[in-house]
Design an enzyme around this catalytic site. Sequence first.
Site, PDB file in Angstrom:
ATOM      1  N   ASP D 397       0.789  -0.814  -0.058  1.00 32.29           N
ATOM      2  CA  ASP D 397      -0.079  -0.456  -0.081  1.00 32.29           C
ATOM      3  C   ASP D 397       1.053   1.195  -0.301  1.00 32.29           C
ATOM      4  O   ASP D 397       0.657   2.543  -0.556  1.00 32.29           O
ATOM      5  CB  ASP D 397      -0.936   0.023   1.095  1.00 32.29           C
ATOM      6  CG  ASP D 397      -2.360  -0.411   0.896  1.00 32.29           C
ATOM      7  OD1 ASP D 397      -2.362  -2.408   0.732  1.00 32.29           O
ATOM      8  OD2 ASP D 397      -2.515  -1.408   2.704  1.00 32.29           O
TER       9      ASP D 397
HETATM   10  N1  LIG Z   1       1.896   1.035  10.418  1.00 29.31           N
HETATM   11  C1  LIG Z   1       0.575   1.257  11.275  1.00 29.31           C
HETATM   12  O1  LIG Z   1       0.015   2.264  12.172  1.00 29.31           O
HETATM   13  C2  LIG Z   1      -0.576   0.620  10.684  1.00 29.31           C
HETATM   14  C3  LIG Z   1      -1.541   0.331  11.415  1.00 29.31           C
HETATM   15  C4  LIG Z   1      -2.663  -0.957  11.414  1.00 29.31           C
HETATM   16  C5  LIG Z   1      -2.314  -0.658   9.355  1.00 29.31           C
HETATM   17  N2  LIG Z   1      -1.915   0.093   9.134  1.00 29.31           N
HETATM   18  C6  LIG Z   1      -1.466  -0.119   7.167  1.00 29.31           C
HETATM   19  O2  LIG Z   1      -0.775  -1.294   6.835  1.00 29.31           O
HETATM   20  C7  LIG Z   1      -0.210  -0.612   5.660  1.00 29.31           C
HETATM   21  C8  LIG Z   1       0.390  -1.058   5.587  1.00 29.31           C
HETATM   22  O3  LIG Z   1       1.210  -0.934   4.331  1.00 29.31           O
HETATM   23  P1  LIG Z   1       2.798  -2.254   3.935  1.00 29.31           P
HETATM   24  O4  LIG Z   1       3.032  -1.662   2.442  1.00 29.31           O
HETATM   25  O5  LIG Z   1       3.926  -1.798   5.086  1.00 29.31           O
HETATM   26  O6  LIG Z   1       2.172  -3.114   3.652  1.00 29.31           O
HETATM   27  P2  LIG Z   1       0.784  -3.570   3.537  1.00 29.31           P
HETATM   28  O7  LIG Z   1       0.218  -2.779   1.790  1.00 29.31           O
HETATM   29  O8  LIG Z   1      -0.343  -4.454   4.260  1.00 29.31           O
HETATM   30  O9  LIG Z   1       1.282  -4.885   2.407  1.00 29.31           O
HETATM   31  C9  LIG Z   1       2.598  -6.244   2.489  1.00 29.31           C
HETATM   32  C10 LIG Z   1       2.801  -6.423   1.195  1.00 29.31           C
HETATM   33  O10 LIG Z   1       4.052  -7.982   2.237  1.00 29.31           O
HETATM   34  C11 LIG Z   1       3.474  -8.861   1.715  1.00 29.31           C
HETATM   35  N3  LIG Z   1       4.069 -10.248   2.648  1.00 29.31           N
HETATM   36  C12 LIG Z   1       2.922 -10.480   3.262  1.00 29.31           C
HETATM   37  N4  LIG Z   1       4.427 -11.561   3.740  1.00 29.31           N
HETATM   38  C13 LIG Z   1       4.959 -11.571   2.924  1.00 29.31           C
HETATM   39  C14 LIG Z   1       6.241 -12.438   2.989  1.00 29.31           C
HETATM   40  N5  LIG Z   1       6.244 -13.412   4.433  1.00 29.31           N
HETATM   41  N6  LIG Z   1       7.116 -12.580   2.488  1.00 29.31           N
HETATM   42  C15 LIG Z   1       7.093 -10.618   1.001  1.00 29.31           C
HETATM   43  N7  LIG Z   1       5.751 -10.250   1.175  1.00 29.31           N
HETATM   44  C16 LIG Z   1       5.279 -10.912   2.526  1.00 29.31           C
HETATM   45  C17 LIG Z   1       2.230  -9.179   0.772  1.00 29.31           C
HETATM   46  O11 LIG Z   1       2.133  -9.782   0.181  1.00 29.31           O
HETATM   47  P3  LIG Z   1       1.836 -10.955  -0.785  1.00 29.31           P
HETATM   48  O12 LIG Z   1       0.722 -11.723   0.029  1.00 29.31           O
HETATM   49  O13 LIG Z   1       1.973 -11.223  -1.518  1.00 29.31           O
HETATM   50  O14 LIG Z   1       3.313 -11.699  -0.667  1.00 29.31           O
HETATM   51  C18 LIG Z   1       1.651  -8.103   1.285  1.00 29.31           C
HETATM   52  O15 LIG Z   1       1.230  -7.487  -0.055  1.00 29.31           O
HETATM   53  C19 LIG Z   1      -1.084   0.319   5.080  1.00 29.31           C
HETATM   54  O16 LIG Z   1      -2.113   0.713   4.236  1.00 29.31           O
HETATM   55  C20 LIG Z   1      -1.189   1.182   6.364  1.00 29.31           C
HETATM   56  O17 LIG Z   1      -2.367   2.027   6.208  1.00 29.31           O
HETATM   57  C21 LIG Z   1      -0.612   1.242   9.085  1.00 29.31           C
END
Ligand SMILES: NC(=O)c1ccc[n+]([C@@H]2O[C@H](COP(=O)([O-])OP(=O)(O)OC[C@H]3O[C@@H](n4cnc5c(N)ncnc54)[C@H](OP(=O)(O)O)[C@@H]3O)[C@@H](O)[C@H]2O)c1
Lengths: 112, 112, 471, 471
Positions: D397
């Site tokens: 994201d």
């Molecule tokens: N930081 C905070 O405070 C917080 C709190 C709650 C929510 N969020 C939200 O979380 C999101 C964070 O964005 P982000 O880009 O860090 O993460 P993300 O958008 O949630 O994407 C994480 C990606 O990691 C991949 N993944 C999962 N396990 C994996 C593994 N073992 N090896 C390789 N890839 C793996 C997944 O794709 P695959 O399944 O294809 O591997 C997934 O698409 C934002 O939307 C944010 O709003 C953040």
Amino acid sequence: MVPGALDDLTVFLLSLLVGFEVISRVPATLHTPLMSAANAIHGVVLVGAMLIAVTADTPAGYALALVATAFAAMNAVGGYVVTDRMLQMFRAPGRADAPDRTGTDTGGGGDQ
Amino acid sequence: MVPGALDDLTVFLLSLLVGFEVISRVPATLHTPLMSAANAIHGVVLVGAMLIAVTADTPAGYALALVATAFAAMNAVGGYVVTDRMLQMFRAPGRADAPDRTGTDTGGGGDQ
Amino acid sequence: MSALDIAVRLVYLAAATCFVVGLHLMNSPATARRGNIFSAAGMWAAVVATLAIILASGTVTPVGWTVIALGTLIGTGAGLYTARSVAMTAMPQLVSLFNAVGGGAAALIGIHDYLRFGGPAGELTGAATTAVTLDVVIGTVAFSGSLVASAKLQGWVAGRPLLLPLRGAVNALVAAVIVVAAGFLLGGPGGTLALAVMVVAALVLGVLVVLAIGGADMPVVVSLLNACTGVAVAMAGFVIGNAMLIIAGALVGASGGILTKLMADAMNRPIRAILVGGYGTGDTAAGLPAGAGEGVRTIDADDAAIRLAYAGRVIIVPGYGLAAAQAQHELHELAELLEERGVRIDYAIHPVAGRMPGHMNVLLAEAKVPYAQMREMDEINPEFNRADVALVVGANDVTNPAARRPGTPISGMPILDVDRAETVIVVKRSLGHGYAGIDNELYTDPRTRMYLADAKTALSALGTAVKTLVG
Amino acid sequence: MSALDIAVRLVYLAAATCFVVGLHLMNSPATARRGNIFSAAGMWAAVVATLAIILASGTVTPVGWTVIALGTLIGTGAGLYTARSVAMTAMPQLVSLFNAVGGGAAALIGIHDYLRFGGPAGELTGAATTAVTLDVVIGTVAFSGSLVASAKLQGWVAGRPLLLPLRGAVNALVAAVIVVAAGFLLGGPGGTLALAVMVVAALVLGVLVVLAIGGADMPVVVSLLNACTGVAVAMAGFVIGNAMLIIAGALVGASGGILTKLMADAMNRPIRAILVGGYGTGDTAAGLPAGAGEGVRTIDADDAAIRLAYAGRVIIVPGYGLAAAQAQHELHELAELLEERGVRIDYAIHPVAGRMPGHMNVLLAEAKVPYAQMREMDEINPEFNRADVALVVGANDVTNPAARRPGTPISGMPILDVDRAETVIVVKRSLGHGYAGIDNELYTDPRTRMYLADAKTALSALGTAVKTLVG
Ligand SMILES: NC(=O)c1ccc[n+]([C@@H]2O[C@H](COP(=O)([O-])OP(=O)(O)OC[C@H]3O[C@@H](n4cnc5c(N)ncnc54)[C@H](OP(=O)(O)O)[C@@H]3O)[C@@H](O)[C@H]2O)c1
Ligand SMILES: NC(=O)c1ccc[n+]([C@@H]2O[C@H](COP(=O)([O-])OP(=O)(O)OC[C@H]3O[C@@H](n4cnc5c(N)ncnc54)[C@H](OP(=O)(O)O)[C@@H]3O)[C@@H](O)[C@H]2O)c1
């Protein structure tokens, strides 16, 4: 020292903390209006002056109460009015800018 | 409603105001440690738990007091320790940068 | 506690919250005005609630009512009249005056309370007597100090620091008198005489301290006295047992204290140094040796008008001298003339240009300078090297390149980079000093031309010259 | 009031001040640790003062002393052990656990007080009963809700939203039970049964509400429950008449509330929407169709290693997947290998990358990545167009260009501009979605190469490949 005094001390301390925290990052140009606004707030001493007028019963007491009430009312009313006058001078950038930006946009057209 | 309750209400309100003001512009990376630090602060409920252990006089009362004390102590102690561990991870930029800058300054000399 | 009492105390709490929210909103220009209105609404509610409780008590004598009505009427009238009629440039002295009366009112409450309940036979507890004493001393100092500050700012008392011989010893003596009298009230026999001595000594102390401080430091002093009044009001709240007074007073005490520090920091002056006094010359006396400096190039109205009229871009730097000469309208007229000729005009506003924070914004706004042309220091500084002319009007310290070097009184103060402009035209009456009392190297810079004259005269002359040029 | 009582109350006030100052210092990374120590010192002083007053009272039974000693010992031991031993990545669930026990303790105080003094024949005033009721309900909800949140974060309960049929109706019913039971306590006959019903219903409500929320929303939920516990503690302070509990509780209630809003804002999600639940898939299930997308270009380890090794500058973008795979050490090793070859390495840290704020900073710090290489979003974004390779590891994201358009679930969220780099290499297991559950257009960008594999495996493979290349 009585419990009441401790309660008052608690309230005093907490209010000091609020006061410290509330002025976070005020820009220098607002220092004078802010000083003036704080000045108006302590005009609330008017409430105290009114309350002593209630307990007064000697001529001296009445005289003190009269002066105190007049002083405090002047502080409160004058303080708020003068602060408002100052702040009127700080027109919001948004309002002043808006026609300006429009002016830029239609600048070419205006010359026709 | 008794005067005591009003005094308590005043204290409560002022503390809310302090709480609102104190979190001014905390950067996102500090959100988790800050949450954890706030969490540790309400561990002060330990004081309350200790005080109810004093008034307890039935087995049920003692049981409640025991659980409350244990819970509260865990909250307070664990909360502070875990926050400290988190914050250790956020090494101050100054310290980490300093050798870096020195490195740049003496970069040429280092190759000799 | 009756239902009315509870209701009134809840209104008081709401009012206190309004004060906090109001101050919070003052942090940004966009919401500041709303904040002030919020705060005023809280005050209004508090006063109405107090009236309700006085009415319900039913114990007030007719004389008492008259006193309340008359006092409020006089105060409101005086406050409204002065606040509405005073010139924008006289605001700081008015704020100081309002602060004086606030401090006076707080002190009077303490005096009244002591006279009624205090003394050897009285019923005041130790804590209450302490509060009374602090209330009276701090309130009285704020009262007399603010009056002097107001008079200095108004010019009724000389702006320059008034340094008595043996000043330190005299001040210490007066302070000692206050301490001894307070000791009498707190631990000793007390009595009206001790109270009277304490009040008089506090009055004198306020006068002496503020007299010794230069007129230009007054905004910081007013802010500090403002914080003092806040503390005095909080003490008055202790005395009469009113939590709202305590909250509001402490709030002003703390936020006013921080504000004082912010203001002093913005001028790069430690608060302690300000309070010791003796710094600054107040308003610079006119008639200093004009154009006596070596390597200084002067310019006359016609020549200056030509440079301005044929420039593509002019940045105007207003300073204290513009305010002193009341020449803001002439400046704006000149700027408009130039704009008609297609010159791009900006005003560079230094945060502590002038003698109070925001001074230049207020002054230029009064002359109807468009807000968009008033540019803050950080914003305009990178643009000076693209300007053909920097027109400095009555500004000195805020343009002094010495601030970039360590070891001068203004070192570390951020300045406007006028010396990066193609040509600098400086309008002032002489080569005299500004607030900080030091030479300005800008004046011997080869790109600088000095137009030595009163700002009002000079700007009118420039306006006429530009018109002649065009016409 | 004895001198000891006064002294203890003054210590309580000082402790409360320490809490405020501590929180204030947490506003900046440079002072945060000092702030925490400040706050802990306040707590320590408060506990010692309480011990002193209990000792002086002399009324405590031996059983009472045993209870205090044993309880404190058990709690301290449990707190110390878990806080010291837990892995850095399991911090959020631990914070949630500590929050649960805090809420539980506050509720127990209320329950104890009601059992002793409450009920029809009891001596509790109306105000006190109100405080007890609020204390018990809020504290209990915080207790059970935080336990569930902790279990979700730990993976003991499925992270995905658990949506019961008729969820809305069930929740409303449970809430109604609480309200009725509270009515019995406040206005009706009261009694232990009503209290017990209320407690059970509050326990159920906490469980139901949090179960329905996706695992990835948990940090916000924990923060909100944290604020709830604060309010419950303040209510416990009302109940036992202790101002320090009121201050500390209200402080946490308010600052926790603001923090919750800040966290939700940083993720561009309204709090209401989070609480309604049903959003987010928790941890993305592995095994989504791999590489099925049209126009997607994949890359293998050798090819990727060549591009990395011959780059001048590589910017690494870590995301949640890195944390999920626990691959931070492999990442750092790869980075060091590249640096030895003279590649300039930076890490671009998005503020909400991962599942809790600061997640990436903590993770990379654990792997000993130099602080100077961790660059904040605003700082690094202008540099992407000078990077040869942007290596995106398990981030989704926070790199999705759809955020720049309106109308998507992440619209308006600031993103890392990886698509401005010369080449983008994305390491993840599939073309599956991230937290927000939407497609990522980056993956079909002609400059992007997908390396579809688990992050840990992929990064080790890349490391080996780079070494082979060099060796
Ligand atoms: N930081 C905070 O405070 C917080 C709190 C709650 C929510 N969020 C939200 O979380 C999101 C964070 O964005 P982000 O880009 O860090 O993460 P993300 O958008 O949630 O994407 C994480 C990606 O990691 C991949 N993944 C999962 N396990 C994996 C593994 N073992 N090896 C390789 N890839 C793996 C997944 O794709 P695959 O399944 O294809 O591997 C997934 O698409 C934002 O939307 C944010 O709003 C953040
Ligand atoms: N803004 C604040 O809050 C505040 C508060 C207190 C102090 N200060 C201090 O005040 C200074 C402000 O800098 P500044 O550059 O605005 O002012 P400045 O350095 O004080 O210089 C003002 C100049 O105006 C000239 N002047 C006076 N009357 C004039 C007239 N009628 N016509 C033309 N020129 C006249 C004076 O020179 P001539 O005598 O040669 O004409 C003087 O050098 C800073 O040092 C700041 O720290 C600011």
